[in-house]
Design a protein around this motif. Sequence first.
Motif, PDB file in Angstrom:
ATOM      1  N   HIS A   1       0.803  -1.216   0.000  1.00  0.00           N
ATOM      2  CA  HIS A   1       0.000   0.000   0.000  1.00  0.00           C
ATOM      3  C   HIS A   1       0.842   1.275   0.000  1.00  0.00           C
ATOM      4  CE1 HIS A   1      -2.538  -3.198   1.834  1.00  0.00           C
ATOM      5  NE2 HIS A   1      -3.432  -2.700   0.987  1.00  0.00           N
ATOM      6  N   MET A   2       1.684   1.433   1.025  1.00  0.00           N
ATOM      7  CA  MET A   2       2.440   2.672   1.113  1.00  0.00           C
ATOM      8  C   MET A   2       3.558   2.735   0.089  1.00  0.00           C
ATOM      9  SD  MET A   2       0.767   4.407   3.135  1.00  0.00           S
ATOM     10  CE  MET A   2       1.838   5.810   2.846  1.00  0.00           C
ATOM     11  N   ARG A   3       4.071   1.604  -0.332  1.00  0.00           N
ATOM     12  CA  ARG A   3       5.069   1.633  -1.400  1.00  0.00           C
ATOM     13  C   ARG A   3       4.424   2.100  -2.701  1.00  0.00           C
ATOM     14  NH1 ARG A   3       9.429  -3.101  -2.164  1.00  0.00           N
ATOM     15  NH2 ARG A   3       9.617  -2.532   0.045  1.00  0.00           N
ATOM     16  N   GLY A   4       3.210   1.609  -2.963  1.00  0.00           N
ATOM     17  CA  GLY A   4       2.486   2.092  -4.132  1.00  0.00           C
ATOM     18  C   GLY A   4       2.218   3.583  -4.041  1.00  0.00           C
ATOM     19  N   PHE A   5       1.833   4.059  -2.843  1.00  0.00           N
ATOM     20  CA  PHE A   5       1.580   5.485  -2.645  1.00  0.00           C
ATOM     21  C   PHE A   5       2.832   6.311  -2.943  1.00  0.00           C
ATOM     22  CE2 PHE A   5       1.922   9.182   0.140  1.00  0.00           C
ATOM     23  CZ  PHE A   5       0.749   9.869  -0.147  1.00  0.00           C
ATOM     24  N   TRP A   6       3.972   5.893  -2.412  1.00  0.00           N
ATOM     25  CA  TRP A   6       5.179   6.695  -2.573  1.00  0.00           C
ATOM     26  C   TRP A   6       5.750   6.612  -3.979  1.00  0.00           C
ATOM     27  CZ3 TRP A   6       6.022  10.667   0.015  1.00  0.00           C
ATOM     28  CH2 TRP A   6       5.712  10.750   1.375  1.00  0.00           C
ATOM     29  N   PHE A   7       5.606   5.471  -4.645  1.00  0.00           N
ATOM     30  CA  PHE A   7       6.056   5.406  -6.039  1.00  0.00           C
ATOM     31  C   PHE A   7       5.147   6.257  -6.930  1.00  0.00           C
ATOM     32  CE2 PHE A   7       8.740   1.451  -5.449  1.00  0.00           C
ATOM     33  CZ  PHE A   7       9.898   2.062  -5.894  1.00  0.00           C
ATOM     34  N   ALA A   8       3.842   6.251  -6.653  1.00  0.00           N
ATOM     35  CA  ALA A   8       2.929   7.109  -7.410  1.00  0.00           C
ATOM     36  C   ALA A   8       3.286   8.575  -7.213  1.00  0.00           C
ATOM     37  CB  ALA A   8       1.485   6.853  -6.982  1.00  0.00           C
TER      38      ALA A   8
ATOM     39  N   LEU B   1      16.071   6.447 -13.319  1.00  0.00           N
ATOM     40  CA  LEU B   1      16.232   5.708 -12.070  1.00  0.00           C
ATOM     41  C   LEU B   1      14.886   5.379 -11.439  1.00  0.00           C
ATOM     42  CD1 LEU B   1      19.251   7.657 -10.487  1.00  0.00           C
ATOM     43  CD2 LEU B   1      19.286   5.419 -11.617  1.00  0.00           C
ATOM     44  N   CYS B   2      13.970   6.336 -11.436  1.00  0.00           N
ATOM     45  CA  CYS B   2      12.660   6.107 -10.845  1.00  0.00           C
ATOM     46  C   CYS B   2      11.858   5.090 -11.656  1.00  0.00           C
ATOM     47  CB  CYS B   2      11.894   7.423 -10.739  1.00  0.00           C
ATOM     48  SG  CYS B   2      10.298   7.280  -9.893  1.00  0.00           S
ATOM     49  N   GLY B   3      11.909   5.183 -12.973  1.00  0.00           N
ATOM     50  CA  GLY B   3      11.173   4.240 -13.815  1.00  0.00           C
ATOM     51  C   GLY B   3      11.607   2.804 -13.603  1.00  0.00           C
ATOM     52  N   VAL B   4      12.907   2.583 -13.496  1.00  0.00           N
ATOM     53  CA  VAL B   4      13.424   1.231 -13.258  1.00  0.00           C
ATOM     54  C   VAL B   4      12.995   0.735 -11.884  1.00  0.00           C
ATOM     55  CG1 VAL B   4      15.519  -0.133 -12.961  1.00  0.00           C
ATOM     56  CG2 VAL B   4      15.365   1.527 -14.824  1.00  0.00           C
ATOM     57  N   ALA B   5      13.059   1.601 -10.866  1.00  0.00           N
ATOM     58  CA  ALA B   5      12.662   1.208  -9.507  1.00  0.00           C
ATOM     59  C   ALA B   5      11.194   0.820  -9.442  1.00  0.00           C
ATOM     60  CB  ALA B   5      12.956   2.358  -8.538  1.00  0.00           C
ATOM     61  N   ILE B   6      10.339   1.541 -10.156  1.00  0.00           N
ATOM     62  CA  ILE B   6       8.909   1.223 -10.168  1.00  0.00           C
ATOM     63  C   ILE B   6       8.676  -0.165 -10.760  1.00  0.00           C
ATOM     64  CG2 ILE B   6       6.738   1.820 -11.318  1.00  0.00           C
ATOM     65  CD1 ILE B   6       7.456   4.753 -10.878  1.00  0.00           C
ATOM     66  N   LEU B   7       9.351  -0.480 -11.832  1.00  0.00           N
ATOM     67  CA  LEU B   7       9.182  -1.791 -12.457  1.00  0.00           C
ATOM     68  C   LEU B   7       9.654  -2.925 -11.555  1.00  0.00           C
ATOM     69  CD1 LEU B   7      10.252  -1.143 -16.165  1.00  0.00           C
ATOM     70  CD2 LEU B   7       7.936  -1.580 -15.313  1.00  0.00           C
ATOM     71  N   LEU B   8      10.700  -2.690 -10.792  1.00  0.00           N
ATOM     72  CA  LEU B   8      11.309  -3.760 -10.002  1.00  0.00           C
ATOM     73  C   LEU B   8      10.672  -3.955  -8.636  1.00  0.00           C
ATOM     74  CD1 LEU B   8      15.123  -3.184 -10.747  1.00  0.00           C
ATOM     75  CD2 LEU B   8      13.590  -4.882 -11.769  1.00  0.00           C
ATOM     76  N   TRP B   9      10.214  -2.892  -7.994  1.00  0.00           N
ATOM     77  CA  TRP B   9       9.892  -2.983  -6.569  1.00  0.00           C
ATOM     78  C   TRP B   9       8.514  -2.454  -6.194  1.00  0.00           C
ATOM     79  CZ3 TRP B   9      15.083  -0.422  -6.969  1.00  0.00           C
ATOM     80  CH2 TRP B   9      16.100  -1.372  -7.032  1.00  0.00           C
ATOM     81  N   SER B  10       7.557  -2.437  -7.100  1.00  0.00           N
ATOM     82  CA  SER B  10       6.222  -1.952  -6.747  1.00  0.00           C
ATOM     83  C   SER B  10       5.150  -2.926  -7.212  1.00  0.00           C
ATOM     84  CB  SER B  10       5.980  -0.564  -7.362  1.00  0.00           C
ATOM     85  OG  SER B  10       5.946  -0.643  -8.779  1.00  0.00           O
TER      86      SER B  10
END
Length: 539
Positions: free
Chosen positions: A49-56, A225-234
């Motif tokens: 939940h909060m990981r999705g919130f912060w990546f968004a 960097l953010c785009g790669v992190a979203i794909l890997l960890w969200s």
Amino acid sequence: GCPLRPEQAGAMQPVLCPGGLRCKWGYEMPTDIDEKACEIRACSFQRPHMRGFWFATTGLFLSYLGWFHLAPLLTSIRQTTGITRDEANISNLLSVSATGLARLIAGPICDRLGPRRPMAALLLLSAPTLGCAAVINNAAGLYTVRTLIGVLGASFVPCQFWTRQMFSTPILGEASALAAGWGNFGAGVTQVTAPSLEAMFKGLGCSEDVAWRASLQVPATLLILCGVAILLWSDDCPKGRWTKRTRNDSIKGYIQGMKYVLRTPPVWVLSANYACSFGIELYLNNTLTSYLQTMFDMEVFTAGLTASLFGLTSFFARGFGGVLADKAAERSGLRGQIWVIIITTMACGIMVVLFSLARTLWLAILLMVLMSTSMQAAAGATFGLVPFVHPELTGLVAGVVSAGGLLGAVFWSVVSLSSAFSADTNEWKAYMTVGVATVGQALFMLLFRLHGASALPCLGTNGTEWLDQMVVNQIRSTICTNVDSPLGTDREEYYMPGVYQMDSNMAVLEEYAIRPSPQIQNTPIGRHDSHQDESIKSY
């Protein structure tokens, strides 16, 4: 007899979350029966939940950081490339136009693929374009680059779609407004970082022509960097990937869904209101630095630093609008939300008019902060109502309404290009026109109706009965169709669609500790037997 899945057995006891829904502790935070979070823990990065919130939020923040990076540098770009003021303004127009089209496309894509991949794709595909903007030498190059970079603005749609998947209805407006507000914060930060990076490269020995070009590589790198992190960890939703979500196929097909949304008058009204809040915000983000330079004879760095105050208020103001809308809905139903939109939009229009008349710097700065606060609150309250228009088509509605904000920005930019406002010294007249139009939109919202609810009692109800019915439908949909229901295989015996029934809406709401409105207490929706009652109580 434990209602939770085996890995959740032995967890903390259920509690009541905001709005009365009974929560279960299957995660590190309380969730409702759809496994959506019942509270916002801003200091947590817990998955999902909060990981999705912060990546968004972070994805939107960096999108705005890159999208508006060129705006405060336009003075330097004009001086080193020979581009005129009108050509720079046309590039602003093309940038927001591209965003409007991209947002219309992003809505259906989110409905099909979820929010994670569209957000990452927007960041990763736009980063090279932003970096290549360093080769601009004429107006044609500026037009091309700013049009392509404008696609970054579509990240707003997956941002809002993401919060819809992760948070329950009672706090959805707050979660959406906080994510959007903290994301929009990037538009204010870039007013400081873009001139600062240019100054830093000048200090390293670069010429002005090289310095603004080199500054573009910093936000481009952050986007990658953010785009790669979203794909890997969200995650797309509480269950993980989008294919594991609870499906709702009540309206099939994106073309049919879009037709359904476009035939809904409230969607158009909310789009117009968003044009008078977020649309004005985009217009001012592109013009405010140059306006301060012209009206108050400021240097580019000082003007950018001052203009950043306009965007920095989004850190709290948009979330404040969402919180106000949620609290108003809790007390007065949809009518309360509508009144919050009217009041904040009216305040926004008045502040824009007063700012256009200010000729003293300290007064202009004060009015600019008040203008931004009311504008952000109006945008947060407006978009907080979006998930309630068609809950099953939130992505499409969000795409249309957000595109309305972009069309508003395009319209205000066209207004500023007209002959009456074309001179630098006449731009205050364009600002005043925008403010007066916004006041008119706020008055028009008095006639707005959604699901029978209206701001004025003579035109409709307060909408509490519709909100109660929506909660009932969510509970029944989850129990009937959720393939991962904690009731296990017994669900198919007792809860197959068309077999499971309840005695009344009142029975469902009482079981989940919700106070229903008096209008629905005697509304029958079927029958039940005692065995089904016991199963529902345990759930």
